[in-house]
Design a protein around this motif. Structure first.
Motif, PDB file in Angstrom:
ATOM      1  N   ARG A   1       0.835  -1.134  -0.361  1.00 10.91           N
ATOM      2  CA  ARG A   1       0.372  -0.337   0.043  1.00 10.91           C
ATOM      3  C   ARG A   1       0.791   1.296  -0.045  1.00 10.91           C
ATOM      4  O   ARG A   1       0.536   2.372  -0.507  1.00 10.91           O
ATOM      5  CB  ARG A   1      -1.031  -0.065   1.105  1.00 10.91           C
ATOM      6  CG  ARG A   1      -1.719  -0.862   0.758  1.00 10.91           C
ATOM      7  CD  ARG A   1      -3.605  -1.115  -0.160  1.00 10.91           C
ATOM      8  NE  ARG A   1      -3.552   0.184   0.113  1.00 10.91           N
ATOM      9  CZ  ARG A   1      -4.288   0.898  -1.251  1.00 10.91           C
ATOM     10  NH1 ARG A   1      -3.834   0.950  -2.661  1.00 10.91           N
ATOM     11  NH2 ARG A   1      -4.232   2.174  -0.662  1.00 10.91           N
ATOM     12  N   LEU A   2       2.453   0.815   1.058  1.00  8.86           N
ATOM     13  CA  LEU A   2       2.733   2.395   0.586  1.00  8.86           C
ATOM     14  C   LEU A   2       3.579   2.655  -0.927  1.00  8.86           C
ATOM     15  O   LEU A   2       3.329   3.662  -0.876  1.00  8.86           O
ATOM     16  CB  LEU A   2       4.432   2.379   1.705  1.00  8.86           C
ATOM     17  CG  LEU A   2       3.949   2.522   3.092  1.00  8.86           C
ATOM     18  CD1 LEU A   2       4.963   1.887   4.138  1.00  8.86           C
ATOM     19  CD2 LEU A   2       3.641   4.199   3.656  1.00  8.86           C
ATOM     20  N   GLY A   3       3.833   1.675  -1.212  1.00  8.62           N
ATOM     21  CA  GLY A   3       4.307   1.296  -2.797  1.00  8.62           C
ATOM     22  C   GLY A   3       3.080   1.927  -3.580  1.00  8.62           C
ATOM     23  O   GLY A   3       3.677   3.550  -4.597  1.00  8.62           O
ATOM     24  N   ASP A   4       1.725   2.033  -3.642  1.00  6.54           N
ATOM     25  CA  ASP A   4       0.932   2.490  -3.983  1.00  6.54           C
ATOM     26  C   ASP A   4       0.376   4.195  -3.618  1.00  6.54           C
ATOM     27  O   ASP A   4       0.164   4.961  -5.451  1.00  6.54           O
ATOM     28  CB  ASP A   4      -0.779   1.625  -3.654  1.00  6.54           C
ATOM     29  CG  ASP A   4      -0.761   0.415  -4.185  1.00  6.54           C
ATOM     30  OD1 ASP A   4      -0.514   0.183  -5.042  1.00  6.54           O
ATOM     31  OD2 ASP A   4      -1.489  -0.244  -3.717  1.00  6.54           O
ATOM     32  N   HIS A   5       0.872   3.872  -2.599  1.00  4.71           N
ATOM     33  CA  HIS A   5       0.634   6.291  -2.684  1.00  4.71           C
ATOM     34  C   HIS A   5       1.622   6.376  -2.918  1.00  4.71           C
ATOM     35  O   HIS A   5       1.691   7.617  -3.436  1.00  4.71           O
ATOM     36  CB  HIS A   5       0.896   6.274  -1.009  1.00  4.71           C
ATOM     37  CG  HIS A   5      -0.864   5.139  -0.390  1.00  4.71           C
ATOM     38  ND1 HIS A   5      -1.929   5.383  -0.977  1.00  4.71           N
ATOM     39  CD2 HIS A   5      -0.735   4.762   1.485  1.00  4.71           C
ATOM     40  CE1 HIS A   5      -2.577   4.864  -0.132  1.00  4.71           C
ATOM     41  NE2 HIS A   5      -1.843   4.844   0.553  1.00  4.71           N
ATOM     42  N   ALA A   6       3.074   6.249  -3.013  1.00  4.26           N
ATOM     43  CA  ALA A   6       4.114   6.876  -4.206  1.00  4.26           C
ATOM     44  C   ALA A   6       3.916   7.019  -5.675  1.00  4.26           C
ATOM     45  O   ALA A   6       4.079   8.224  -6.396  1.00  4.26           O
ATOM     46  CB  ALA A   6       5.094   5.837  -4.373  1.00  4.26           C
ATOM     47  N   GLU A   7       3.060   6.221  -6.119  1.00  2.00           N
ATOM     48  CA  GLU A   7       2.255   5.927  -7.353  1.00  2.00           C
ATOM     49  C   GLU A   7       1.162   7.454  -7.803  1.00  2.00           C
ATOM     50  O   GLU A   7       1.207   8.741  -7.903  1.00  2.00           O
ATOM     51  CB  GLU A   7       1.340   4.847  -7.522  1.00  2.00           C
ATOM     52  CG  GLU A   7       2.641   4.100  -8.887  1.00  2.00           C
ATOM     53  CD  GLU A   7       1.666   2.883  -9.723  1.00  2.00           C
ATOM     54  OE1 GLU A   7       2.639   3.112 -10.798  1.00  2.00           O
ATOM     55  OE2 GLU A   7       1.333   2.477  -8.887  1.00  2.00           O
ATOM     56  N   ASP A   8       0.492   7.009  -6.106  1.00  2.42           N
ATOM     57  CA  ASP A   8      -0.670   8.559  -6.215  1.00  2.42           C
ATOM     58  C   ASP A   8      -0.215  10.192  -6.048  1.00  2.42           C
ATOM     59  O   ASP A   8      -0.554  10.682  -6.812  1.00  2.42           O
ATOM     60  CB  ASP A   8      -1.394   7.560  -5.093  1.00  2.42           C
ATOM     61  CG  ASP A   8      -2.296   6.785  -5.008  1.00  2.42           C
ATOM     62  OD1 ASP A   8      -2.884   6.536  -6.106  1.00  2.42           O
ATOM     63  OD2 ASP A   8      -2.779   6.259  -4.241  1.00  2.42           O
ATOM     64  N   ILE A   9       0.616  10.220  -4.976  1.00  2.00           N
ATOM     65  CA  ILE A   9       1.621  11.173  -5.096  1.00  2.00           C
ATOM     66  C   ILE A   9       1.946  11.239  -6.685  1.00  2.00           C
ATOM     67  O   ILE A   9       1.945  13.282  -6.594  1.00  2.00           O
ATOM     68  CB  ILE A   9       2.691  11.322  -4.198  1.00  2.00           C
ATOM     69  CG1 ILE A   9       2.432  10.791  -2.880  1.00  2.00           C
ATOM     70  CG2 ILE A   9       3.261  12.544  -3.885  1.00  2.00           C
ATOM     71  CD1 ILE A   9       3.124  11.212  -1.325  1.00  2.00           C
TER      72      ILE A   9
END
Length: 212
Positions: free
Chosen positions: A88-96
């Protein structure tokens, strides 16, 4: 002996995934602060997802084939939980990164409290990984305590953005920075979750409840 080697291999894979996730978050925030199209492709969440699948497969194979007991089972089951928060942390990097792209042609503004929140969150992510590598429960608890600081800064930043929207800040800046801010807060939450699983792995307690 085989089980020991498999768990060591599992640890190595988890650390590699965690390091990749941490780097992705840092790059995404660099892009938010100063847009650089050359950095966009450096964030590759497919690699993070691949690590997650391989780690989950290895965990399940260990539990089914090796039938670990007590401490070893706790390690494997804890990693199985922990890895989902890393993903999920990895997903948020993409979101940002995606919202940073939308902010590319928008005037940026200095929000010191947001800078402070980002600095704390980056340290939380790094220390959550370090707490696992060094088996440091005290560090894990310290990361968990920092979440209250991030929550306070989140509320303060949101208040600043709302008050300046339509005045000093454009609507686009306010909207997308608010979304980036929300992902910063979520990253802190996932770092906390990682630390809670670290504590479980090395003590058997999860959120002050002993599981085994």
């Amino acid at each position: 002996m085989k089980l020991v080697k498999e768990i060591e291999h599992l640890n190595q894979m988890l650390v590699k995934m965690a390091e990749r996730v941490s780097e992705n978050i840092k790059i995404a925030l660099d892009i938010y602060y100063e847009f650089d199209s050359n950095k966009l492709d450096l964030i590759n969440d497919d690699i993070v997802d691949l690590h997650e699948r391989l780690i989950e497969e290895l965990c399940l194979n260990i539990m089914l084939k090796e039938r670990p007991y007590a401490k070893d089972l706790r390690i494997v089951s804890g990693i199985l939980k922990l890895v989902s928060d890393l993903e999920r942390l990895g997903d948020h990097a993409e979101d940002i990164r995606d919202f940073a792209i939308k902010l590319n042609n928008t005037e940026h503004h200095k929000i010191p409290k947001l800078d402070e929140a980002i600095a704390i969150v980056l340290k939380m992510v790094n220390d959550s990984i370090l707490s696992y590598v060094s088996k440091d429960i005290n560090l894990a608890n310290d990361v968990i305590r920092r979440d209250d600081i991030v929550d306070k800064l989140y509320d303060e930043c949101l208040d600043i953005i709302i008050k300046n929207n339509g005045k000093e800040y454009s609507s686009d800046y306010s909207i997308y920075t608010t979304l980036v801010l929300k992902y910063i807060e979520r990253i802190a939450d996932h770092a906390v979750n990682v630390c809670e699983w670290v504590i479980y792995i090395f003590s058997g307690f999860h959120k002050d409840k002993q599981i085994f």
